[in-house]
Structure formats: C-alpha cells, structure tokens
Design a protein around this motif. Structure first.
Motif, mmCIF file in Angstrom:
data_model
loop_
_atom_site.group_PDB
_atom_site.id
_atom_site.type_symbol
_atom_site.label_atom_id
_atom_site.label_comp_id
_atom_site.label_asym_id
_atom_site.label_seq_id
_atom_site.Cartn_x
_atom_site.Cartn_y
_atom_site.Cartn_z
ATOM 1 N N SER A 30 0.844 -1.190 0.000
ATOM 2 C CA SER A 30 0.000 0.000 0.000
ATOM 3 C C SER A 30 0.878 1.237 0.000
ATOM 4 C CB SER A 30 -0.917 0.015 1.230
ATOM 5 O OG SER A 30 -1.875 -1.005 1.144
ATOM 6 N N ASN A 31 0.487 2.246 -0.794
ATOM 7 C CA ASN A 31 1.337 3.425 -0.930
ATOM 8 C C ASN A 31 0.580 4.743 -0.847
ATOM 9 O OD1 ASN A 31 0.024 3.429 -3.364
ATOM 10 N ND2 ASN A 31 1.804 2.833 -4.569
ATOM 11 N N TYR A 32 -0.690 4.686 -0.493
ATOM 12 C CA TYR A 32 -1.488 5.908 -0.409
ATOM 13 C C TYR A 32 -2.416 5.801 0.790
ATOM 14 C CZ TYR A 32 -4.987 9.422 -1.606
ATOM 15 O OH TYR A 32 -5.856 10.492 -1.572
ATOM 16 N N PRO A 34 -5.104 8.092 2.886
ATOM 17 C CA PRO A 34 -5.888 9.309 3.118
ATOM 18 C C PRO A 34 -6.630 9.262 4.448
ATOM 19 C CG PRO A 34 -7.105 7.821 1.708
ATOM 20 C CD PRO A 34 -5.816 7.118 2.065
ATOM 21 N N ASP A 49 -3.844 13.603 3.106
ATOM 22 C CA ASP A 49 -3.385 12.292 2.670
ATOM 23 C C ASP A 49 -1.862 12.280 2.618
ATOM 24 O OD1 ASP A 49 -4.365 12.834 -0.850
ATOM 25 O OD2 ASP A 49 -2.868 13.806 0.399
ATOM 26 N N ARG A 51 1.576 9.892 0.952
ATOM 27 C CA ARG A 51 2.043 8.793 0.115
ATOM 28 C C ARG A 51 3.278 8.175 0.759
ATOM 29 N NH1 ARG A 51 -0.839 8.642 -4.549
ATOM 30 N NH2 ARG A 51 -2.071 10.508 -4.985
ATOM 31 N N SER A 52 3.611 6.981 0.326
ATOM 32 C CA SER A 52 4.615 6.190 1.039
ATOM 33 C C SER A 52 6.026 6.721 0.902
ATOM 34 C CB SER A 52 4.569 4.736 0.563
ATOM 35 O OG SER A 52 4.788 4.661 -0.828
ATOM 36 N N ASN A 93 -4.772 2.265 0.286
ATOM 37 C CA ASN A 93 -5.178 1.799 -1.042
ATOM 38 C C ASN A 93 -4.813 0.334 -1.226
ATOM 39 O OD1 ASN A 93 -2.375 2.280 -1.250
ATOM 40 N ND2 ASN A 93 -2.541 2.598 -3.458
ATOM 41 N N ASN A 100 -8.860 2.277 -8.062
ATOM 42 C CA ASN A 100 -8.624 3.286 -7.045
ATOM 43 C C ASN A 100 -9.281 2.835 -5.748
ATOM 44 O OD1 ASN A 100 -7.767 5.616 -5.879
ATOM 45 N ND2 ASN A 100 -9.297 6.917 -6.805
ATOM 46 N N GLY B 99 -3.021 4.453 -8.126
ATOM 47 C CA GLY B 99 -2.108 5.073 -7.185
ATOM 48 C C GLY B 99 -2.744 5.942 -6.136
ATOM 49 N N GLY B 100 -4.028 6.001 -6.123
ATOM 50 C CA GLY B 100 -4.714 6.784 -5.095
ATOM 51 C C GLY B 100 -5.044 8.189 -5.529
#
Lengths: 114, 114
Positions: A30-32, A34, A49, A51-52, A93, A100, B99-100
């Motif tokens: 997972s990289n997002y 929010p 939000d 991101r990773s 995500n 999405n 990717g979100g």
C-alpha cells in the motif's frame, strides 16, 4: 487482502488539547493513505493524505505521520476546536491494477468538549 | 459547484420491493463507487466502475446491482431488499484511477428495510 485497523473508536478531548488517531495496515505494498472527516449528516470529506515516499505531512493544525516499517500511520490534530468534532476514517489503497480502491478503517468518533 | 448527488436521501421500504438509489457527478470523473456504512464496520465497498459499461464487485456485492450507461450516473439497484441491507449508503467518484486520489462522496442515503 488489505486490512486496516483504527483506534480508538471514540475519543473525547477538551478544546485546545491535541487528538491522535492511529491506524495500522497489513499490505506492505500500500502506498497511499488518506484521512476522511465525516460531519453529522454528511458524506466523508478528504482532509489530508500521505504517500509512502513521505514520512510526515502537515496542513495547519492537522498532520499525518507514516511509519512504513511498522505499517502504521496516525492523524494528529492540534489545538482542537468544537468544529473538529466528527467521525474520522483512515484508509489505505489496495495496490496493483488500475483501480482506485480504498480499504477504510472502522472510524473514530472525536468529541471536542468546549 | 462540483458535487456528487444522491437520491433519495432517506428511504423506508419493505422486504422484496425493488428500489433504485441514483447517483450523479458533474466532475467528469471516470471512477465511481458505492459504499455502505454500518456501525463498527466503517465504509465497505459494494461495487465500483472504472468507466462507462465497466463495473466490478467490491467487498460486499451480494444483493446489489449497478449499471454505468453514462459517465455521470451510477445507480445502485436492490432487486429484492432484505432487512440486512438497512444501512447508510454513499456514492463516491474520483478522477484518479491508479495510485490513489481524492474520492468525492455524496451526502448519503439512509435506507431502512422492514
């Protein structure tokens, strides 16, 4: 699949204090991440939000931190105000593919006492 | 004003009586999704659509149908509602597919099935 756990389920703070809500996720891909705020009678709304590739992000009184190694992320609200009272949802995500899709936590009811 | 609209906002019906909840967005978003929100369970995805005529199951699709004949509309259909479908339903749309990205939620539809 991805699983997101959120704690606490309810949180009561005095106006002016800080509030922290914590979430853990299971899929290291997972990289997002929010955070959504849901006021009474309304739909959730994105408040911040991350991101990773970032460890921390701030927006005025709101900040989010991410620890990829431990697979957890947190929402920090400083100088809380009564209008911060709402239900807060974290999400992660589902990586891969062209979707999405978000997996949401179970929510935290934040009450800010004036 | 950019928004996601849902109708009706409140609905009380009886077991087995077919119903449709409409959802429309005016942001030209490709991705749309339906969620249900239940106490202690957070937001769970029912169905999603990545574009016109492209729909797929989410995590809790049983008892629901959707269609995406136009980009702006994504109705949720309950062919034979049952009491366990009593819930708060949200439609959401998003520009980003991979990717979100921010999901915009409608105001919600509170459904009671007796």
């Amino acid at each position: 699949g991805e699983n997101v756990e959120q704690h606490p389920s309810t949180l009561s703070v005095q106006e002016g204090d800080s509030a922290v809500i914590k979430c853990t996720y299971s899929d290291s891909a997972s990289n997002y991440f929010p955070w959504y705020k849901q006021e009474l009678g309304k739909g959730p709304q994105l408040i911040i939000d991350i991101r990773s590739n970032v460890g921390e992000k701030k927006d005025q009184r709101i900040a989010v931190t991410l620890n990829k190694t431990a697979k957890h992320f947190s929402l920090h609200i400083t100088e809380t105000q009564p209008e911060d009272s709402a239900v807060y949802f974290c999400a992660a995500n589902l990586p891969g593919g062209a979707t999405n899709k978000l997996i949401f936590g179970t929510g935290t009811l934040l009450a800010v006492q004036p | 004003e950019a928004q996601v609209t849902q109708n009706p906002r409140y609905l009380i019906t009886v077991t087995g009586k077919k119903l449709t909840v409409t959802c429309s967005q005016n942001m030209n978003h490709e991705y749309m999704s339906w969620y249900r929100q239940d106490p202690g369970l957070g937001l769970r995805q029912i169905y999603y659509s990545m574009n016109v005529e492209v729909t797929d199951k989410g995590d809790v699709p049983e008892g629901y149908k959707v269609s995406r004949k136009e980009k702006r509309n994504f109705p949720l259909i309950l062919e034979s509602p049952s009491p366990n479908q009593t819930s708060l339903y949200f439609c959401a749309s998003s520009l980003s597919l991979a990717g979100g990205g921010e999901q915009y939620f409608g105001p919600g539809t509170r459904l009671t099935v007796t």
